[in-house]
Design an enzyme around this catalytic site. Structure first.
Site, short mmCIF file in Angstrom:
data_model
loop_
_atom_site.label_atom_id
_atom_site.label_comp_id
_atom_site.label_asym_id
_atom_site.label_seq_id
_atom_site.Cartn_x
_atom_site.Cartn_y
_atom_site.Cartn_z
N HIS A 143 -8.80 12.95 3.97
CA HIS A 143 -8.04 12.12 4.91
C HIS A 143 -8.60 10.70 4.93
O HIS A 143 -9.81 10.50 4.93
CB HIS A 143 -8.09 12.73 6.31
CG HIS A 143 -7.50 11.83 7.36
ND1 HIS A 143 -6.22 11.34 7.28
CD2 HIS A 143 -8.03 11.33 8.50
CE1 HIS A 143 -5.98 10.57 8.33
NE2 HIS A 143 -7.06 10.54 9.09
N CYS A 179 -3.33 13.47 12.69
CA CYS A 179 -3.08 13.11 11.29
C CYS A 179 -2.95 14.29 10.34
O CYS A 179 -2.71 14.08 9.15
CB CYS A 179 -4.18 12.17 10.80
SG CYS A 179 -4.21 10.58 11.65
N GLU A 228 2.79 12.03 14.62
CA GLU A 228 2.40 11.72 16.00
C GLU A 228 3.21 10.54 16.52
O GLU A 228 2.88 9.96 17.55
CB GLU A 228 0.90 11.47 16.13
CG GLU A 228 0.33 10.31 15.37
CD GLU A 228 -1.16 10.15 15.67
OE1 GLU A 228 -1.49 9.23 16.43
OE2 GLU A 228 -1.97 10.93 15.15
#
EC number: 2.3.3.10
Length: 349
Positions: A237, A113, A81
């Protein structure tokens, strides 16, 4: 058909800034932040580092580990990103740098992400279809947080590259299956031209991270008929240390299962590299036959879950390139002024 990880490579910049230093500038309570976030310092890119240079470093380490001819790579996909160009692919830079050009395809991915794991899935599809022999999937970021924003304590820099293939003698880990869960959830966003992202703060956890991580993970467990105790390791994550720890507990995984891959306390959130960094750190110490359960998350929002089994070849390739723990060692600590300069928060007139 068996699909898996032929090789992998990680890269983390050496520069670090401690939570205490950021808190000092903004008058925040460092101890409360460290306790709440479970993050103590984060990686900072050098002045000449960006998502492209980080992706190149990670990809080169993956190639060093693999020992394969780069001309066998039919696709390079880079998820980020923070691509350095709005119009100019990061993936062509990487492809040229590792010697994979010109008889191949390349493209950049975006999904907050989880852009890196989306690239892994795309490579899996191309490899399994027979369209390509090998595919390189990368997640790399130099993430940004506005000065004084909560993100500034965690938004970090780093990346991981995974070489995906199907020749069983080359596989260091088999990807048994994957599962995704996706909705339209506006928890985090940045419009074109905006220097920093906006987010819903503490209201993004449940409808964003936890909803998608738990549903993605449960979806894959149900699809495979497996349970948390069937796995030796788990990776989720890592926007901070608190969220993956809570998600693991909710799903029935233990702290011991997630500990090897939980690198966020020392380097912060590497965004597109986050889940892949946890997988890389786990592969650095996993034994043949070990199983890894991993779930990536991307705001916007979605999750990608993977079930991975380590093969005997891991022992052969692991030490050909720096491990994640080696990359994290010997940091160079900087103050907020130098950090702001490195991150482009202050510029010459």
């Amino acid at each position: 058909m068996t699909i898996g990880i032929v090789s992998y490579g990680a890269y983390v910049p050496r520069y670090r800034i401690k939570v205490e230093e950021i808190a000092r500038v903004w008058g925040d309570d460092a101890n409360a932040l460290k306790s709440g976030l479970m993050v103590y310092e984060k990686s900072v890119p050098d002045i000449d580092e960006d998502a492209a240079t980080i992706a190149v470093e990670a990809a080169r380490y993956a190639m060093t580990r693999s020992g394969v001819d780069p001309e066998r790579i039919g696709a390079v996909y880079t998820g980020s990103e923070s691509h350095p160009y709005a119009v100019k692919p990061t993936s062509t830079i990487v492809s040229q740098a590792i010697g994979a050009t010109p008889n191949m395809t390349a493209a950049d991915f975006e999904f907050a992400c989880k852009a890196g794991t989306a690239a892994v899935q795309a490579c899996m599809g191309l490899v399994s279809s027979g369209m390509i022999d090998l595919g390189m999937a990368i997640g790399a970021d130099v993430s940004q947080g506005a000065p004084g924003d909560a993100l500034e304590y965690t938004a970090a820099a780093g990346g991981v590259a995974c070489l995906i293939g199907k020749k069983e003698s080359e596989l260091a880990a088999i990807i048994e299956d994957t599962y995704s869960f996706t909705t339209d959830t506006p928890d985090f966003w940045r419009r074109e031209g905006m220097p920093y992202p906006e987010h819903g703060g503490r209201f993004t956890g449940e409808p964003g991270y936890f909803k998608h991580v738990t549903n993605g993970a449960k979806g894959l467990l149900n699809k495979l008929g497996t349970k948390p105790e069937d796995y030796d390791y788990a990776v989720f994550h890592q926007p901070n240390g608190k969220f993956p720890t809570k998600a693991a507990k909710t799903l029935g995984f233990t702290k011991a299962q997630i500990a090897p891959g939980l690198v966020v306390p020392k380097i912060g959130n590497t965004y597109s590299g986050s889940c892949l960094m946890g997988i890389a750190a786990t592969l650095d110490q996993a034994k043949p036959g070990d199983r890894i359960f991993a779930t990536a998350f991307g705001s916007g929002a979605g999750s990608d879950a993977f079930s991975i089994t380590v093969t005997d070849r891991i022992e052969e390739i692991r030490n050909r390139a720096p491990t994640v723990s080696e990359l994290i060692k010997d940091p160079i600590y900087i103050d907020y002024a130098r950090y702001a300069k490195h991150k482009g928060k202050i510029r010459r007139s």
